[in-house]
Design an enzyme around this catalytic site. Structure first.
Site, PDB file in Angstrom:
ATOM      1  N   ASP A  57      -6.160  21.230 -12.503  1.00  0.00           N
ATOM      2  CA  ASP A  57      -6.479  19.959 -13.147  1.00  0.00           C
ATOM      3  C   ASP A  57      -6.038  20.108 -14.602  1.00  0.00           C
ATOM      4  OD1 ASP A  57      -7.687  17.882 -14.576  1.00  0.00           O
ATOM      5  OD2 ASP A  57      -9.360  17.721 -13.175  1.00  0.00           O
ATOM      6  N   ARG A  96       0.826  -1.210   0.000  1.00  0.00           N
ATOM      7  CA  ARG A  96       0.000   0.000   0.000  1.00  0.00           C
ATOM      8  C   ARG A  96       0.866   1.267   0.000  1.00  0.00           C
ATOM      9  NH1 ARG A  96      -1.962   1.321   4.584  1.00  0.00           N
ATOM     10  NH2 ARG A  96      -2.587  -0.801   5.160  1.00  0.00           N
ATOM     11  N   TYR A 106     -15.056  19.719 -14.397  1.00  0.00           N
ATOM     12  CA  TYR A 106     -15.495  18.329 -14.418  1.00  0.00           C
ATOM     13  C   TYR A 106     -16.520  18.133 -13.292  1.00  0.00           C
ATOM     14  CZ  TYR A 106     -15.679  13.380 -13.680  1.00  0.00           C
ATOM     15  OH  TYR A 106     -16.149  12.118 -13.491  1.00  0.00           O
ATOM     16  N   LYS A 139      -7.405   9.600 -19.002  1.00  0.00           N
ATOM     17  CA  LYS A 139      -7.678  10.255 -20.288  1.00  0.00           C
ATOM     18  C   LYS A 139      -6.429  10.217 -21.186  1.00  0.00           C
ATOM     19  CE  LYS A 139     -11.435  11.342 -17.998  1.00  0.00           C
ATOM     20  NZ  LYS A 139     -12.478  10.377 -17.835  1.00  0.00           N
TER      21      LYS A 139
END
Ligand SMILES: Cc1ncc(COP(=O)(O)O)c(C=O)c1O
Length: 350
Positions: free
Chosen positions: A163, A41, A92, A188
């Site tokens: 972003d 992790r 978004y 993306k």
């Protein structure tokens, strides 16, 4: 190294005999104790290879996350209880929904702005603790004056986040303008083939890096190993894909602007995302169902061209026109894209 070279060469094993050229997929939930890794992790060599490559392109240290939205949520978690977050009124919708959810629980106080109105954004920075920018915005394709807003936000003592999903580090490197954090939906353009969900945060601030890494360690919003490997493989061709998709988009935006049946064509001049506004939602629905090559699908940034009427989502801002179709222009031959899109527009206009 220049960006195209960095995209190809960063995040690889050393050039030594018997080393593989590509970083292997290391499937490990734990490591032999006594070293730096300890547990799955906390880190993974395949994530690190991806992080080195994307961090190198953005010009900072990168942390990969399970998805773009888990990266967004981890950044919002930096905001102290009840503090103010300045954010675009159009962005978004998942990011805006996170803010609305945090507001509902009294966690943050969002202040939504028109990011093209620099004066208003600068005024809103006063007493903010975080300024969230998306530029260009989804799906309005608005562009922010990142350097001016960053200066004002820093004067007010706020962190600035961009972003950078739509522009990619090939077209825009916000850290160069003094921005504190860059966020990506690597789902993306970075991964680029519509087969992976992945997110990333990049920063030059070591303290912020450690805080965000601590949150990732603790909450476990970690990438899958195979996803990180696929995204790294995709990133190798990012400059080529962006160059080609952008050239296609520039052609298409020019041709779309010559049509009389569109109320508006939103294209900032760079990148491969276009907003085209049909007179009504019904006509836009007809268009998105009438293409053969363009795929009617949400998401963006893949090699294949996709389109979607954004207001089909209840969560999309009501100030986005009902007839706005968001085009994600791929790397196909532009003439095939144009033929298919114009026949769909012709058909819907009859
Ligand atoms: C600009 C932008 N940021 C963030 C996200 C969220 O990323 P993900 O879907 O990888 O969680 C998206 C997804 O569509 C996006 O378009």
């Amino acid at each position: 190294m220049r960006p195209a070279t960095r995209a190809v060469h960063l995040g690889r094993p050393p050039h030594e005999p018997d080393q593989p050229l590509n970083s292997p997929i290391t499937m490990a939930s734990t490591y032999v104790a006594g070293g730096d890794r300890e547990y799955g992790r906390y880190t993974n060599p395949t994530w690190t290879a991806f992080e080195d490559a994307l961090g190198g392109l953005e010009g900072g240290r990168c942390l990969a996350f399970a998805s773009g939205l888990s990266a967004v949520g981890t950044v919002f978690d930096l905001v102290g209880h009840g503090e103010k977050v300045v954010a675009p009124r159009h962005a978004y919708n998942g990011s805006i929904m996170q803010l609305a959810d945090l507001e509902l629980r009294g966690r943050v106080t969002p202040h939504l702005v028109d990011i093209t109105d620099t004066e208003a954004v600068v005024a809103a920075c006063d007493d903010a603790s975080l300024v969230w920018l998306e530029s260009p915005t989804s799906p309005a394709m608005e562009v922010a004056d990142i350097p001016a807003i960053t200066t004002a936000a820093h004067e007010a003592g706020a962190y600035v986040v961009v972003d950078n999903t739509f522009a990619t580090p090939i077209l825009q490197q916000p850290l160069e303008s003094g921005v504190d954090l860059v966020v990506h939906s690597a789902t993306k353009y970075i991964a680029g083939h519509s087969d992976v969900l992945l997110g990333a945060v990049i920063t030059r601030d070591d303290q912020l890096y450690e805080v965000l890494k601590g949150r990732r360690d603790l909450f476990g919003a970690i990438p899958g190993t195979f996803e990180a490997w696929l995204a790294l493989r995709g990133l190798r061709t990012l400059p080529l894909r962006v160059e080609r998709a952008q050239a296609n988009a520039q052609q298409l935006a020019r041709r779309l602007r010559e049509r009389r049946d569109l109320a508006e064509v939103r294209y900032p001049g760079f990148g491969a995302m276009i907003g085209m506004v049909l007179p009504t939602g019904e006509v836009a629905d007809l268009v998105q169902h009438s293409t053969e090559l363009w795929v009617y699908a949400t998401s963006l940034g893949g090699v294949e061209s996709t389109l979607e009427r954004r207001r089909r989502w209840k969560s999309e801002a009501v100030t986005i026109p009902e007839g706005l179709i968001r085009l994600s222009v791929g790397i196909e031959d532009v003439e095939d894209l144009w033929e298919d899109l114009s026949q769909a527009l012709d058909l819907a206009g009859r």
